[in-house]
Write an enzyme that holds these catalytic residues in place. Structure first.
Site, PDB file in Angstrom:
ATOM      1  N   LYS A 194       0.426  -0.990   0.044  1.00 20.41           N
ATOM      2  CA  LYS A 194      -0.412   0.050   0.185  1.00 20.41           C
ATOM      3  C   LYS A 194       1.427   1.092   0.009  1.00 20.41           C
ATOM      4  CE  LYS A 194      -1.824   2.990   2.884  1.00 20.41           C
ATOM      5  NZ  LYS A 194      -1.708   4.048   1.873  1.00 20.41           N
ATOM      6  N   GLY A 246       6.901   4.870   8.374  1.00 21.77           N
ATOM      7  CA  GLY A 246       5.712   6.279   8.220  1.00 21.77           C
ATOM      8  C   GLY A 246       6.133   6.351   9.532  1.00 21.77           C
ATOM      9  N   SER A 247       5.396   7.392  10.396  1.00 24.42           N
ATOM     10  CA  SER A 247       5.112   8.055  11.355  1.00 24.42           C
ATOM     11  C   SER A 247       5.447   7.342  12.570  1.00 24.42           C
ATOM     12  CB  SER A 247       4.420   9.001  11.583  1.00 24.42           C
ATOM     13  OG  SER A 247       2.694   8.325  11.489  1.00 24.42           O
ATOM     14  N   THR A 248       5.674   7.615  13.962  1.00 20.05           N
ATOM     15  CA  THR A 248       5.773   6.987  14.976  1.00 20.05           C
ATOM     16  C   THR A 248       4.511   6.411  15.528  1.00 20.05           C
ATOM     17  OG1 THR A 248       8.495   7.591  15.268  1.00 20.05           O
ATOM     18  CG2 THR A 248       6.723   7.020  17.598  1.00 20.05           C
ATOM     19  N   GLY A 251       3.060   3.730  13.594  1.00 18.96           N
ATOM     20  CA  GLY A 251       3.360   2.563  13.627  1.00 18.96           C
ATOM     21  C   GLY A 251       3.290   2.461  15.380  1.00 18.96           C
ATOM     22  N   GLU A 269       9.653   1.243  10.268  1.00 22.81           N
ATOM     23  CA  GLU A 269      11.136   2.978  10.501  1.00 22.81           C
ATOM     24  C   GLU A 269       9.885   3.084  10.313  1.00 22.81           C
ATOM     25  OE1 GLU A 269      14.220   1.891  10.470  1.00 22.81           O
ATOM     26  OE2 GLU A 269      13.869  -0.495   9.296  1.00 22.81           O
ATOM     27  N   CYS A 304      13.859  10.962   6.989  1.00 22.02           N
ATOM     28  CA  CYS A 304      13.715  10.530   8.269  1.00 22.02           C
ATOM     29  C   CYS A 304      15.166  10.889   8.859  1.00 22.02           C
ATOM     30  CB  CYS A 304      13.338   9.083   8.286  1.00 22.02           C
ATOM     31  SG  CYS A 304      13.986   8.456   6.879  1.00 22.02           S
TER      32      CYS A 304
HETATM   33  P1  NAD Z   1       2.383   8.648   7.826  1.00 17.16           P
HETATM   34  O1  NAD Z   1       2.760   7.639   9.132  1.00 17.16           O
HETATM   35  O2  NAD Z   1       1.481   9.727   7.732  1.00 17.16           O
HETATM   36  O3  NAD Z   1       1.689   7.397   6.588  1.00 17.16           O
HETATM   37  C1  NAD Z   1       2.489   6.447   6.381  1.00 17.16           C
HETATM   38  C2  NAD Z   1       1.062   5.449   5.320  1.00 17.16           C
HETATM   39  O4  NAD Z   1       1.077   5.119   6.447  1.00 17.16           O
HETATM   40  C3  NAD Z   1       0.863   5.760   4.037  1.00 17.16           C
HETATM   41  O5  NAD Z   1       0.922   4.723   3.970  1.00 17.16           O
HETATM   42  C4  NAD Z   1      -0.777   5.839   4.865  1.00 17.16           C
HETATM   43  O6  NAD Z   1      -1.670   6.207   4.408  1.00 17.16           O
HETATM   44  C5  NAD Z   1      -0.764   4.833   5.759  1.00 17.16           C
HETATM   45  N1  NAD Z   1      -1.704   4.911   7.414  1.00 17.16           N
HETATM   46  C6  NAD Z   1      -1.664   6.210   7.887  1.00 17.16           C
HETATM   47  N2  NAD Z   1      -3.030   5.459   9.170  1.00 17.16           N
HETATM   48  C7  NAD Z   1      -2.477   4.148   9.281  1.00 17.16           C
HETATM   49  C8  NAD Z   1      -2.736   4.000   9.533  1.00 17.16           C
HETATM   50  N3  NAD Z   1      -3.923   3.904  11.069  1.00 17.16           N
HETATM   51  N4  NAD Z   1      -3.017   2.229   9.640  1.00 17.16           N
HETATM   52  C9  NAD Z   1      -1.988   1.664   8.442  1.00 17.16           C
HETATM   53  N5  NAD Z   1      -1.618   2.676   7.755  1.00 17.16           N
HETATM   54  C10 NAD Z   1      -1.959   3.947   8.005  1.00 17.16           C
HETATM   55  O7  NAD Z   1       3.791   8.330   7.499  1.00 17.16           O
HETATM   56  P2  NAD Z   1       4.029   9.921   6.265  1.00 17.16           P
HETATM   57  O8  NAD Z   1       3.675  11.121   6.413  1.00 17.16           O
HETATM   58  O9  NAD Z   1       3.609   9.439   4.862  1.00 17.16           O
HETATM   59  O10 NAD Z   1       5.372   9.589   6.471  1.00 17.16           O
HETATM   60  C11 NAD Z   1       6.673  10.631   6.868  1.00 17.16           C
HETATM   61  C12 NAD Z   1       6.812  10.031   8.164  1.00 17.16           C
HETATM   62  O11 NAD Z   1       7.405   8.795   7.820  1.00 17.16           O
HETATM   63  C13 NAD Z   1       7.938  10.841   8.842  1.00 17.16           C
HETATM   64  O12 NAD Z   1       7.665  10.213  10.533  1.00 17.16           O
HETATM   65  C14 NAD Z   1       9.187   9.832   8.438  1.00 17.16           C
HETATM   66  O13 NAD Z   1       9.990  10.304   9.393  1.00 17.16           O
HETATM   67  C15 NAD Z   1       9.213   8.395   8.241  1.00 17.16           C
HETATM   68  N6  NAD Z   1       9.823   7.810   7.939  1.00 17.16           N
HETATM   69  C16 NAD Z   1      10.799   6.613   8.196  1.00 17.16           C
HETATM   70  C17 NAD Z   1      11.647   6.328   7.409  1.00 17.16           C
HETATM   71  C18 NAD Z   1      12.489   5.388   8.383  1.00 17.16           C
HETATM   72  O14 NAD Z   1      12.995   4.493   7.646  1.00 17.16           O
HETATM   73  N7  NAD Z   1      12.583   5.191   9.442  1.00 17.16           N
HETATM   74  C19 NAD Z   1      12.154   6.656   6.270  1.00 17.16           C
HETATM   75  C20 NAD Z   1      10.869   7.492   5.770  1.00 17.16           C
HETATM   76  C21 NAD Z   1      10.173   8.220   6.494  1.00 17.16           C
END
Ligand code: NAD
Length: 500
Positions: A194, A246-248, A251, A269, A304
């Site tokens: 996704k 994605g975001s903490t 996660g 991550e 990130c």
């Molecule tokens: P996000 O957490 O908002 O979304 C990430 C993904 O999760 C998207 O596909 C989103 O649609 C999905 N999502 C949202 N809510 C969900 C839920 N309740 N259940 C399941 N899936 C859900 O993050 P973002 O705004 O897309 O990305 C930015 C974040 O990603 C930042 O915090 C950044 O630090 C992190 N990031 C981390 C790394 C790493 O390797 N550590 C790399 C890139 C980005």
């Protein structure tokens, strides 16, 4: 393509204008609309115009994709292949992606606002390299024969987990996705990916090309949608593993979903607020300053690992800030389709507003040194100037929270111990850097920094696949890249054979 073609802004604009975007989901080898026909607008942050209507996958689509993945896994059309054949299939796919590199690069630039110079040199080649790297590993990694009693033979083998779901962000849409799907597929799993709702296009195209390269139906599925679609995967009883970037905050929700459903393996991550420490014996202040600028302004700070907290020793602060501001001036928002542009657009209006609100809070709590405003508003796109704050209180919001935009907090310290205390005083632990000429200090500081990656006298080096990538603390668990990433998409099995 004629190799003499000059790939200038006109070339990319013409290419962009000629794209025919198919933004349907890819499920069980077919491009399909969402079962209920729902779509969402995919808006380009470059100019605010709609690029495509994307399938918005719901429960019926997720069930179909997961059951196609399960069926293909059980039938062994992928997992059961001779490893050399699986390797060959992935290499064929990578070669086809290389043939389509320009198309994928322009798609990524239009969808995520990244400069074309970056998508052509980092995002797309990086994703292809990742696929090739894990493909090459397939027929090299074996199991173990364990020491055991003479009447037994003990085998320790790794088997694919089964159905792996990957939920990924928008900052490096294809690259972050490839860090999940490449090792998962190499290990023999079937995958449901996704992509982020903010940048779904390259994932869909890459899955179409996987089919064209001969990957069996059902092995690699792409289901675009919002967070709710990701949540359906996190709660699904037939998903064996969920790999998330994605975001903490999200996660944490995904871990809860795993606990509420089938205890699927969860790999995370997550975010970061990485410290970049410049000691007074820094070997090269000019290089450190330009590195500090790229650590936060490359990819519009949507990183990130962004070096968003710059810790500078008081003795060199004034001279360092002067050099830093000069380096920051070379990042100017411009047309992402122009190869000379160093800074593109912020991914969407939500993120734009978020970054601007952090800048507003910075104005209340710190001293603005440069930037601080929206740029290029006439374009209809979402651009922000590179922004630097001098922050006296490490507890200020802009110095603690992940902004995910081009906003740097400069903090001052008087001793190594103080620098380490400030650096480690964070819920995150993704990356860190230290600049020093002293070998002992370099090793001692890097040992004391609680982060998954530490750079010494550089920042963001190491594009090779050989290094595991991931975080301490609330920056996540598990590692992407390297053979350690391959392991996380396998189950470990002990087999004991009695000989007599
Ligand atoms: P996000 O957490 O908002 O979304 C990430 C993904 O999760 C998207 O596909 C989103 O649609 C999905 N999502 C949202 N809510 C969900 C839920 N309740 N259940 C399941 N899936 C859900 O993050 P973002 O705004 O897309 O990305 C930015 C974040 O990603 C930042 O915090 C950044 O630090 C992190 N990031 C981390 C790394 C790493 O390797 N550590 C790399 C890139 C980005």
């Amino acid at each position: 393509m004629d190799t003499k073609t000059v790939k200038d802004v006109q070339y990319w604009k013409t290419f962009a204008g000629s794209l025919k975007i198919d933004a349907r989901a890819l499920i069980d080898g077919q491009s399909v609309d969402a079962a209920d026909g729902k779509t969402f607008d995919c808006v380009s942050p470059i100019d605010g115009k709609v690029l495509a209507q994307v399938a918005d996958c719901g429960e019926a689509d997720i069930d179909r994709a997961v059951s196609a993945a399960r069926r293909s896994f059980e039938q062994g059309v992928w997992a059961g292949l001779n490893p050399r054949k699986r390797k060959a299939a992935m290499l064929r796919w990578a070669a086809l992606l290389r043939d389509h590199a320009d198309e994928l690069s322009v798609l990524e630039t239009l969808d995520a606002g990244k400069p074309i110079g970056d998508t052509t040199s980092v995002d797309i080649p990086g994703a292809i390299y990742c696929i090739e790297w894990f493909a090459e590993a397939i027929d090299k990694v074996g199991g173990e024969v364990a020491p055991v009693d003479h009447h037994l033979v003990g085998l320790v083998t790794r088997e694919p987990i089964g159905v792996v779901a990957a939920v990924v962000p928008w900052n490096f849409p294809l690259l972050m996705a490839s860090w999940k799907f490449a090792p998962a597929l190499a290990a023999g799993n079937s995958v449901v990916l996704k992509p982020s709702e903010k940048s779904p296009l390259t994932a869909i195209r890459v899955a179409q090309l996987a089919l064209e390269a001969g990957m069996p139906a059902g092995v690699f599925n792409v289901v675009p949608g919002f967070g709710a679609t990701g949540k359906l995967l996190a709660l699904h009883m037939d998903v064996d593993c969920l790999a998330f970037t994605g975001s903490t905050a999200v996660g944490k929700q995904i871990m809860q979903c795993a606990g509420q459903s089938n205890l699927k393996r969860v790999w995370l991550e997550l975010g970061g607020k990485s410290p970049n420490i410049v000691l007074p014996d820094c070997p090269d202040l000019d290089r450190a300053a330009s590195s500090a600028a790229s650590a936060i302004f490359y990819n519009m700070g949507e990183m990130c690992t962004a070096g968003s907290r710059l810790l500078v020793h008081r003795d060199i602060k004034d001279v360092f800030i002067e050099k830093l501001l000069a380096a920051a001036a070379s990042y100017r928002p411009g047309d992402p389709l122009d190869p000379s542009t160093s800074m593109g657009a912020i991914v969407d209006t939500i993120q734009l507003e978020r970054v601007l609100s952090y800048i507003e809070s910075g104005r209340q709590q710190a001293t603005l040194l440069c930037g601080g405003s929206r740029a290029l508003e006439d374009s209809g796109g979402y651009y922000i100037e590179p922004t630097v704050f001098d922050v006296t209180d490490p507890a200020a919001r802009i110095a603690r929270e992940e902004i995910f935009g081009p906003v740097l907090s400069v903090l001052t310290f008087d001793s190594v111990d103080e620098a380490i205390r400030i650096a480690n005083d964070s819920e995150y632990g993704l990356a860190a850097a230290v600049w020093t000429s002293n070998l002992t200090t370099a090793h001692e500081v890097s040992r004391r920094l609680r982060a998954g990656t530490v750079w010494v006298n550089c920042y963001d080096e190491g594009g090779d696949m050989n290094f595991p990538f991931g975080g301490y603390k609330q920056s996540g668990n598990g590692r992407d890249k390297s053979l350690h990433a391959l392991e996380k998409y396998t189950e470990l099995k002990s087999t004991l054979l009695r000989l007599r």
